[in-house]
Design a protein around this motif. Structure first.
Motif, PDB file in Angstrom:
ATOM      1  N   ASN A   1      46.482 -12.547  18.304  1.00  0.00           N
ATOM      2  CA  ASN A   1      47.694 -11.913  18.825  1.00  0.00           C
ATOM      3  C   ASN A   1      47.660 -10.393  18.730  1.00  0.00           C
ATOM      4  O   ASN A   1      48.688  -9.737  18.853  1.00  0.00           O
ATOM      5  CB  ASN A   1      48.921 -12.423  18.053  1.00  0.00           C
TER       6      ASN A   1
ATOM      7  N   ASN B   1      57.693 -11.714  23.038  1.00  0.00           N
ATOM      8  CA  ASN B   1      58.552 -11.555  24.203  1.00  0.00           C
ATOM      9  C   ASN B   1      58.030 -12.372  25.380  1.00  0.00           C
ATOM     10  O   ASN B   1      58.805 -12.966  26.128  1.00  0.00           O
ATOM     11  CB  ASN B   1      58.653 -10.074  24.571  1.00  0.00           C
ATOM     12  N   GLU B   2      56.718 -12.419  25.534  1.00  0.00           N
ATOM     13  CA  GLU B   2      56.134 -13.174  26.637  1.00  0.00           C
ATOM     14  C   GLU B   2      56.326 -14.674  26.434  1.00  0.00           C
ATOM     15  O   GLU B   2      56.588 -15.418  27.383  1.00  0.00           O
ATOM     16  CB  GLU B   2      54.651 -12.828  26.769  1.00  0.00           C
ATOM     17  N   TYR B   3      56.196 -15.142  25.202  1.00  0.00           N
ATOM     18  CA  TYR B   3      56.426 -16.559  24.934  1.00  0.00           C
ATOM     19  C   TYR B   3      57.869 -16.941  25.255  1.00  0.00           C
ATOM     20  O   TYR B   3      58.132 -18.002  25.811  1.00  0.00           O
ATOM     21  CB  TYR B   3      56.112 -16.886  23.472  1.00  0.00           C
TER      22      TYR B   3
ATOM     23  N   TYR C   1      46.492 -18.018  31.678  1.00  0.00           N
ATOM     24  CA  TYR C   1      47.050 -16.796  31.104  1.00  0.00           C
ATOM     25  C   TYR C   1      47.239 -16.970  29.592  1.00  0.00           C
ATOM     26  O   TYR C   1      47.012 -16.039  28.814  1.00  0.00           O
ATOM     27  CB  TYR C   1      48.389 -16.463  31.767  1.00  0.00           C
TER      28      TYR C   1
ATOM     29  N   LYS D   1      50.379 -10.279  34.419  1.00  0.00           N
ATOM     30  CA  LYS D   1      51.708 -10.445  33.824  1.00  0.00           C
ATOM     31  C   LYS D   1      52.794 -10.079  34.842  1.00  0.00           C
ATOM     32  O   LYS D   1      53.801 -10.773  34.983  1.00  0.00           O
ATOM     33  CB  LYS D   1      51.843  -9.575  32.576  1.00  0.00           C
ATOM     34  N   HIS D   2      52.577  -8.980  35.556  1.00  0.00           N
ATOM     35  CA  HIS D   2      53.534  -8.559  36.573  1.00  0.00           C
ATOM     36  C   HIS D   2      53.663  -9.622  37.663  1.00  0.00           C
ATOM     37  O   HIS D   2      54.763  -9.858  38.194  1.00  0.00           O
ATOM     38  CB  HIS D   2      53.081  -7.231  37.183  1.00  0.00           C
TER      39      HIS D   2
ATOM     40  N   LYS E   1      61.001 -13.731  36.592  1.00  0.00           N
ATOM     41  CA  LYS E   1      62.056 -14.646  36.144  1.00  0.00           C
ATOM     42  C   LYS E   1      62.402 -15.709  37.179  1.00  0.00           C
ATOM     43  O   LYS E   1      62.570 -16.886  36.847  1.00  0.00           O
ATOM     44  CB  LYS E   1      63.315 -13.859  35.759  1.00  0.00           C
TER      45      LYS E   1
ATOM     46  N   LEU F   1      49.235 -13.332  23.549  1.00  0.00           N
ATOM     47  CA  LEU F   1      50.571 -13.043  24.051  1.00  0.00           C
ATOM     48  C   LEU F   1      51.423 -12.479  22.932  1.00  0.00           C
ATOM     49  O   LEU F   1      51.170 -12.725  21.752  1.00  0.00           O
ATOM     50  CB  LEU F   1      51.243 -14.311  24.603  1.00  0.00           C
TER      51      LEU F   1
ATOM     52  N   GLN G   1      59.773 -15.650  27.430  1.00  0.00           N
ATOM     53  CA  GLN G   1      60.001 -15.636  28.879  1.00  0.00           C
ATOM     54  C   GLN G   1      59.600 -16.954  29.539  1.00  0.00           C
ATOM     55  O   GLN G   1      60.221 -17.371  30.519  1.00  0.00           O
ATOM     56  CB  GLN G   1      59.223 -14.481  29.524  1.00  0.00           C
TER      57      GLN G   1
ATOM     58  N   TYR H   1      49.350 -20.708  34.548  1.00  0.00           N
ATOM     59  CA  TYR H   1      49.946 -20.196  33.309  1.00  0.00           C
ATOM     60  C   TYR H   1      49.085 -20.543  32.102  1.00  0.00           C
ATOM     61  O   TYR H   1      48.987 -19.759  31.148  1.00  0.00           O
ATOM     62  CB  TYR H   1      51.360 -20.747  33.135  1.00  0.00           C
TER      63      TYR H   1
ATOM     64  N   PHE I   1      54.924 -13.339  35.327  1.00  0.00           N
ATOM     65  CA  PHE I   1      56.114 -13.331  34.477  1.00  0.00           C
ATOM     66  C   PHE I   1      57.304 -12.767  35.262  1.00  0.00           C
ATOM     67  O   PHE I   1      57.879 -11.737  34.914  1.00  0.00           O
ATOM     68  CB  PHE I   1      55.848 -12.535  33.198  1.00  0.00           C
TER      69      PHE I   1
END
Length: 692
Positions: A530, A180-182, A172, A127-128, A133, A177, A184, A169, A131
């Protein structure tokens, strides 16, 4: 020069050691690489170094699970690759520098290979890494430029890099998920939709007109394969409105239409089929093209591809009905019985399509009346050819459906004599999480039936035996489960047997629909998709415990003989009670009915032994509400009432009784009832209440 030598030494060590390299050795090499890159200021030289450094790592990252180590996933070397190569090169995508573009392709492939190692222990590290930006924005902007202006369609190196990132992706997205991840990565999803809603994809589909089985170029692979595949793993893939609007409109060119269906077959849901203005077009187009290619030796690959694509659609009830209506059964039977067809690419696929269609009664009648076909299926079942196990399994499943299932369903159950506590019904594509659930249940002392060799599959006879001998059946719900005709057979048999079903959701944001939605209707789902595994498993154990408690309470009720006597008034009314109930005058408006009126209505229409036990506490207002719910979804309500009657009273609800109820009650329904409307299935004849 010193740096080159040092890089070569470490790369040689990595290549020589290969899969035997340990995490500490690899970390040492990555530390050296980072030190060199930090001391190198010339960008071109840095790119050259990175190309040499990553060359031995690409295959290693795919074949060796060493990169699953969380310390390696968070290593600074990967951050440098992300920031100084992927992000920088996407930012410079308009530059004509083929050397650095080739490096971008190499690094994105490296990231894709890395993503195959995602697991619960290292997912935060991934994730780091992913994800970020700026990375997400650059990829999304590039996709939007392609979809809006058609830029980069000839830049095959960039297109391959986009493909590798989307696959990264996608890998992943296979894991749970949070919202918040969706949010992003929403911009990536929007960019993909923008591409798939563009005129460029229509041009690509049109270009396949005369060479359907051609080798696709990079832009076609990205648009027609990678992007739809990516959507399949995104939470919103079930409702890509613009995508469906463009590709599912009534296009005059059938060639474009069939190619569009091939693209959409993997990602459509039941609701999408219902959105179509003309769903029968799917059946008509497929039958036309299969008929035109079935005997053409120059179009074998196209014929095989059409069958495989059609298999994706027959999971949907509307398509099943349309195929039968358009007389597809003889064509598909031909594919199974004639020796000219490939056993795996044609006969097995056609049999699996026919197995899906066998859930329709008209199709079953057609099969049973064709003795040559039935004899051919029996022959296939008896054949034991090593490389045709899939064909044999499909034949076994269909023969079971046509000859054994009805007898097996009617076989009496022996209460409280179960060999297993739990049977797990799942798709082999979901085996990772299902294996984990199985192992935990066994650790906690449950006797569990679990087909560990689900990829090859047990016979339906063996699976049916497991269902009959299990106290509970876990339905592991996902898209792949719903798409599997074998899973459909398992779940349908468990449902028809009146087994205690516990549905669990193992795919993030999955919502059961169609046949699966009907089977699990009214039940509480246990969410694994989830939710952290430990929490989800505790909820599963709680659900099992609650059902155990309910069953133990039921066992304290009177014995079956005593219960039959107590329920005589419902199940076998005395003649005097029947006469008195039948003689009660019914008000013309259902809203005026009392409990006695409802009882009288049911008895005089021959429903005293079936619907009366479920509706005995209802007055007219509540019966009207039930009728309105039935109109909204007739099949689903029939299955729900049937299940409840069998669960509580061990009585079957004939479909004739259900239809008789819906027909007879119409005379008493007020025209101004708020929810009683004309449906797509029938025009309801409604009358005013007689208020005189």
């Amino acid at each position: 020069m010193v740096y080159n030598t040092l890089i070569d030494e470490h790369c040689s060590t990595i290549r020589r050691t290969g899969s035997d390299i340990d995490a500490e050795q690899l970390k040492t090499s990555l530390d050296v690489f980072v030190s060199i890159l930090k001391e190198t200021n010339d960008y071109k030289l840095k790119c050259t170094f990175i190309g040499k450094m990553t060359s031995p790592l690409i295959n290693l990252s795919y074949k060796n699970k060493i990169f699953a180590e969380s310390d390696l996933i968070t290593h600074e070397f990967l951050i440098i690759l992300r920031d100084e190569i992927i992000i920088d090169q996407f930012h410079r995508r308009n530059d004509d520098d083929h050397i650095t573009q080739k490096l971008l392709q190499q690094i994105t492939l490296f990231f894709t290979n890395l993503s195959h190692n995602i697991n619960d222990s290292n997912i935060l590290g991934f994730k780091h890494l992913l994800f970020h930006k700026i990375l997400i924005d650059e990829l999304a902007n590039c996709l939007n430029e392609i979809g809006t202006y058609g830029k980069y369609l000839d830049d095959f190196v960039l297109l391959r890099s986009i493909k590798y990132l989307l696959l990264t992706y996608k890998n992943y997205l296979r894991h749970p998920l949070i919202d918040n991840e969706y949010s992003q990565i929403k911009s990536i999803f929007s960019g993909v939709i923008q591409c798939l809603c563009s005129s460029f994809i229509v041009d690509m589909i049109t270009s396949l007109k005369y060479n359907f089985s051609q080798t696709l170029n990079d832009s076609q692979v990205l648009f027609l394969d990678t992007m739809p595949f990516y959507l399949q793993w995104y939470s919103d893939y079930g409702n890509p409105d613009n995508f469906l609007r463009i590709l599912l409109t009534d296009i005059d060119d059938d060639e474009i239409q069939v190619n569009a269906y091939r693209c959409l077959g993997k990602i459509m849901m039941e609701a999408d089929i219902k959105m179509m203005t003309n769903p029968s077009k799917i059946a008509a187009v497929y039958i036309e093209f299969i008929s035109n290619t079935i005997n053409d030796p120059y179009q074998k690959e196209r014929f095989h591809s059409l069958l495989e694509s059609l298999k994706n659609f027959v999971q949907h009830d509307q398509v099943k009905s349309e195929l039968i209506e358009h007389n597809a059964l003889p064509l598909l039977v031909k594919c199974t019985v004639e020796n000219q067809f490939d056993p795996i690419k044609v006969q097995q696929i056609a049999l699996e399509i026919l197995l899906a269609l066998s859930f329709n009664n008209d199709a079953c009648s057609f099969f049973r009346q064709n003795q040559d076909f039935m004899n051919h299926i029996r022959t296939l079942v008896e054949n034991h050819i090593a490389d045709q196990s899939g064909l044999q399994r499909a034949a076994e499943g269909l023969l079971w459906k046509l000859e054994e299932e009805e007898k097996a369903v009617a076989k009496p159950s022996v209460l409280n004599l179960y060999k297993y506590d739990i049977m797990i019904s799942y798709s082999h594509k979901d085996q990772r999480i299902c294996h984990q659930i199985h192992e935990q249940l066994v650790k906690d002392g449950y006797q569990v039936w679990f087909d560990k060799d689900c990829l090859r599959g047990s016979t339906m006879v063996g699976i049916a035996n497991a269902i009959e001998n299990s106290k509970y059946v876990l339905i592991c719900m996902s898209n792949t489960y719903k798409q599997s005709v074998y899973c459909h057979s398992e779940a349908h048999y468990a449902f028809e047997r009146g087994c205690r079903l516990i549905p669990i959701i193992i795919e993030p944001n999955y919502k059961p629909d169609g046949w699966l939605g009907i089977i699990v209707s009214g039940k509480i789902y246990v969410e694994f998709g989830n939710v952290e595994f430990k929490l989800a498993y505790e909820k599963l154990k709680n659900e099992i415990s609650e059902q155990e408690y309910e069953n133990s309470n039921q066992s304290l009720l009177p014995s079956s003989g005593e219960k039959d006597q107590m329920n005589t008034v419902f199940l076998h009314p005395e003649p005097l009670a029947i006469v008195s109930a039948a003689n009660i005058n019914l008000p013309n408006c259902i809203r005026e009915w009392t409990h006695d009126h409802v009882r009288s209505f049911l008895i005089r229409n021959g429903l005293g032994n079936t619907l009366l036990p479920l509706l005995t506490c209802m007055d007219g207002h509540r019966l009207l509400q039930l009728y309105e719910i039935c109109l909204l979804n007739r099949e689903s309500m029939y299955q729900s009432l049937k299940f409840e009657l069998n669960e509580k009273h061990r009585v079957l609800l004939p479909i004739a009784d259900y239809l008789n109820f819906l027909h007879e009650i119409k005379l008493y329904i007020p025209l101004n009832s708020s929810n009683v409307k004309t449906t797509q299935y029938s025009l309801l004849s409604l009358t005013f209440c007689n208020v005189l």
